[in-house]
Design an enzyme around this catalytic site. Sequence first.
Site, mmCIF file in Angstrom:
data_model
loop_
_atom_site.group_PDB
_atom_site.id
_atom_site.type_symbol
_atom_site.label_atom_id
_atom_site.label_comp_id
_atom_site.label_asym_id
_atom_site.label_seq_id
_atom_site.Cartn_x
_atom_site.Cartn_y
_atom_site.Cartn_z
ATOM 1 C CG ASP A 189 6.305 0.838 2.419
ATOM 2 O OD1 ASP A 189 6.869 1.854 2.004
ATOM 3 O OD2 ASP A 189 5.746 0.021 1.525
ATOM 4 C CE1 TYR A 190 4.486 -2.975 5.182
ATOM 5 C CE2 TYR A 190 6.592 -4.010 4.781
ATOM 6 C CZ TYR A 190 5.223 -3.621 4.557
ATOM 7 O OH TYR A 190 4.795 -4.281 3.350
#
Lengths: 420, 424
Positions: A189-190
């Site tokens: 996600d990052y």
Amino acid sequence: MAARSTDAATDGAADGAARPLDGLKVLDLTWFGAGPIGTRALANLGADVIRVETEKRPDGLRIGGPRPLETTSLNLSGYYNNFNSEKRSITIDLTTERGHELGIELVKWADVFVTNMTNRAVSQIGMTWEQVSAANPGIIGMYQPMQGLTGPHSEYLGFGAILSTVCGINGMTGFEGNEPRGSGTNYPDYVVNPIHLAIGVMAAIRHQRRTGEGQLIDMSQLESSVAAMSGPIFAIDNGGGEFRRSGNRVTFAAPHGAYQVQGDDRWLVLGCLTEEHWRAFTALAGHPQWADDERFATLAARKQHEDELDALVGQWAAEQDGPEAMERLQAVGVPAGLVQSASEVLADEHIVERGYFVYPEHAEAGVRAYDGPGFRLSKTPHDLRGPAPLLGEHTFEICTDLLELSVDEIADLVAEQVLF
Amino acid sequence: MVGALDDLRVIDASGPIGHYAGRLLADLGADVIKVEPPGSGDTARSYPPFLPDVDAPESSLQFLLLNANKRGVTIDLADERGHDLFLRLLGTADVLIESWRPQEAAELGLTHEQIEAASANIVHASVTGWGLTGPRAQWAYADIVGGAMSGVMTLAGAPDGPPEQLPDLQGYRCASIDTAAGVMAALLHRDASGEGQLVEVSMQEALSMAQETAMQGADILGEDRVRGGALAFRLPGLGLYECADGYVYMMAAGLAGSGFPGLLELMVETDEAGDLTEEPYATFIAESMNRGLLTAAAQDPATLEELMGTLEHIDEIVCAFLLNHPKQYVYQRSQEYRVLVGMVSTPQDISNSPQLAARDWWREIDDPGRGRTLRYPGPPWQLRGTPATLRRPAPLLGEHNEELFLEVGLAAGEIGALARAGVV
């Protein structure tokens, strides 16, 4: 107006300098991590990013934390705020008829439409590619559901923790035989998924600027994640042999790992990537004879005797002060570092001198640390010039300036719960 | 249809930290030329595992994966003639990607100022462990060092074991992804203005965002997250569970989907719900098995104490159900019931994924230099107007020396002389 950061992150670029995406208009229907961090990069490159949110179903990260103890405000989550700097926030209920009309007006305004909701949710709010491109034929539509727009698993649900398991992180991290805990975070996600998203959007913008044509980008978070960690898969598919989880080891270097040093749960990492590194390490460790020991004389030998090797390195490390060992190893050219906690990263002298973290002032959360840009540009900066928006902070200004609604119309829409 | 970057040339002189950046730009259509040292070539050519029955330096699968779609030349940049040849090649390019530490760049006579002077308006991307400034700019780096120093590694691993690195060199990968993004932004500015600039990436910084909530926790609450942190008690349907042949990760509570009641429906269908459809469990599951209440219970020992017997009983039945079935079954059937479940995939599972196959994600490419057809993973996105493409296999060492050196104006005789001198 948003407070300005100190802008230490960009060499030679005065605060307020032109940025590469100045003038670009982005309609942001993302939430959680994989989408918002990608549109944040666009905002920090100068784009006007409008996030559509609702109070009825706010971004889960606004509800979560870290946040000051015993607070519940949707504006105080550090998790949300870090991922949404410099965006504008409008609160519209797109599931209402009038709300949907306003959403479509925003689609007509935008150069780029971005969402990472499930395909089902996108249909429910009437923002499928067919609908979006019908309203604005030149638009770029970045759709980033978990497993893509098509295929038998296209409706599968998940957050980063689910995706981490499906894409192989848990199955490839850690030591053979141990429970597959993975990264301890929702890792894809990052960086992987959001910055892949930003690259894909910028490629489409280049085409849009050259031809006037928009396009659909079907971005499966699964495919994006696997693409970034496909080494073991490519290997088994092409005759490279079976995959085995190997903790902190790599195929091409030894010693390579994390070794406990003095103190409470303190760890030194080092990787002898070359024979020079290995010889320099043995000399520094006071055991130059290891380099001539037939078990360790070549990389192939060290890989074969890696348990013995790691035990010896571990015995040496146990006697060391971590920071001092790191400095000494680096002084002789050996790649070494410490497993740092987040508070150590915030205070890290190298990070601080480079001005990586940025501290914009947020109306409710005050001055807080935000991650700086993952890449820096020398002439047209990529930087953070303001905090995340309060929920609905820009509803009124967007309604008047951009949607050209009168104050009375806005008041009616608020009363009808189309706007908040 | 053509790629978004098909009018551009990229010189990729980077080491392993930058390989994926060049690969991404190549997939978008750019003509990417990999520059390697003569002799053994790029460092990654020695990385195991290897393609069977192919000799070094052409068999490293890691090298093949990240350098497909590129052409390749060999140039000794430390030699004056090699340096001149490199600058000639750079003169034909729009983008340079390299990974020299400041001292290395200075020794090669290839600092940003020198590159800009030789090749005006080039987009010059530097990707290193620490960036070009600051007290550690000259330090050595490795992928694991980036993971450790960025705060990412401290979050991975079991409490009683060491912190763990992420798989397949994620520090290098994230640094490369940020590099490609920086190049894209710089290209948009260059398209508009004709002006090039420096793109600078530090692996330590590129990874920092992957600390998730840890940085904010330290900043706002003054608390550091630690690896393997778990609730004192596992809430049923949340977390890692063992199946007949591996593991699944479940989030069958709140947030999204049908939650625990959805999972119960599946267990009823397979007749493995035990007494969970009876009281007091049925009402408890229908009304209270949501994340909010369970989290509150976990934080309040008294409530937890009261519920412990009920929760343990539910968890036992869930565990027994899961142990009866393979992970693939649990994953697919749960998702049919809109329960958030993922299976812990092995590389083989991903290779066999029905979803990736249905989307024609894999690419097969003929690699005549290595005498076989190779199966490559697809790109991170399907750009419908300007598709990403895989057009050529990874270069053999120096495979395109002749065609590219002729293109920049060397005579065949000069190329031969440089080769004999070991410059190319």
